[in-house]
Design an enzyme around this catalytic site. Structure first.
Site, mmCIF file in Angstrom:
data_model
loop_
_atom_site.group_PDB
_atom_site.id
_atom_site.type_symbol
_atom_site.label_atom_id
_atom_site.label_comp_id
_atom_site.label_asym_id
_atom_site.label_seq_id
_atom_site.Cartn_x
_atom_site.Cartn_y
_atom_site.Cartn_z
ATOM 1 N N LEU A 25 129.561 105.492 -59.867
ATOM 2 C CA LEU A 25 129.097 106.248 -61.022
ATOM 3 C C LEU A 25 127.847 107.025 -60.644
ATOM 4 C CD1 LEU A 25 129.324 103.328 -63.541
ATOM 5 C CD2 LEU A 25 130.993 105.100 -63.212
ATOM 6 N N ASP A 26 127.512 108.020 -61.467
ATOM 7 C CA ASP A 26 126.268 108.727 -61.165
ATOM 8 C C ASP A 26 125.243 108.424 -62.252
ATOM 9 O OD1 ASP A 26 127.096 112.087 -62.336
ATOM 10 O OD2 ASP A 26 127.262 110.116 -63.259
#
Lengths: 85, 156
Positions: B110-111
């Protein structure tokens, strides 16, 4: 410098999401605002040019002010809650 | 609808003692305020029914104890279960790969924007605000559980 801009962008994203959740009516603005904020931030996430980023941050802050105004207007003239709410 | 269920419960509980109690004036006077309380709950067609059946005193139901309304107490187990449940509902996380020690960015891919959304979901779930400076450091479910336990004074 990049870290400061990054944290600014993150806090802007957070505030926009928080304000977008406050829209009183489901179909009028809330889902659209949340979706639009998410898509816009993701689409511009790969930008590196500092001036473009700064311009987008300023535009984001104006949009945040717009969302806050619309939330208070929507609360003033609230309609009856529908089944979806 | 909840009012109707309540009425039915009161009726079934009041019915056995209906035969025992005689309709003296003191009981009727005592019942009148409770009937008045129940009146907003009754619908228009139902006015005679509850007043007749509520003749006996309802406080004989159950033990005389006070009941306060509050959420169930938090334990580390329940916090962990709730955190993992919220994470499984997030569509960008693969539920099979989710562990308590999995890092959001390294293991789950994920960012930082996703991490912000996850922290906001945790704020909604547990009902208290997490400030920005501390929110960006929470990078795995284990850390989130620890943070919530610190804030809510949950310890083993």
């Amino acid at each position: 410098m990049a870290a400061a801009v990054r944290s600014q962008v993150i806090s802007l994203y957070r505030m926009m999401l928080t304000e977008s959740k406050k829209f009183p009516s489901y179909n009028y603005s809330r889902t659209y605002a949340l979706r639009r904020v998410r898509d816009a931030f993701r689409a511009n996430g790969a930008l590196e040019d500092p001036r473009a980023v700064e311009r987008l941050v300023v535009e984001g802050q104006q949009t945040l002010a717009l969302i806050k105004r619309q939330v208070s207007i929507g609360r003033m003239y609230a309609t009856q809650k529908s089944v979806v709410d | 609808m909840a009012a109707r269920v309540l009425q039915q419960c009161v009726r079934t509980l009041a019915r056995p003692s209906l035969r025992l109690s005689s309709g003296n004036a003191a009981v009727r006077a005592a019942v009148a305020p409770s009937a008045a309380v129940h009146r907003p709950l009754t619908f228009a067609a139902d006015t005679r029914g509850p007043r007749l059946l509520l003749r006996s005193r309802v406080p004989s139901v159950g033990v005389l104890c006070r009941q306060y309304g509050d959420l169930p107490p938090l334990t580390l187990e329940t916090i962990k279960d709730r955190v993992l449940y919220v994470l499984k509902l997030y569509d960008k996380i693969n539920p099979e790969k989710l562990q308590t020690t999995s890092h959001f960015m390294k293991d789950l891919g994920l960012d930082s924007l996703d991490q912000v959304e996850i922290i906001m979901a945790m704020e909604d779930e547990f009902g208290f605000e997490i400030p920005d400076g501390e929110a960006e450091k929470l990078m795995s479910p284990e850390e989130i559980v620890q943070y919530i336990a610190d804030k809510k004074d949950v310890y083993e």
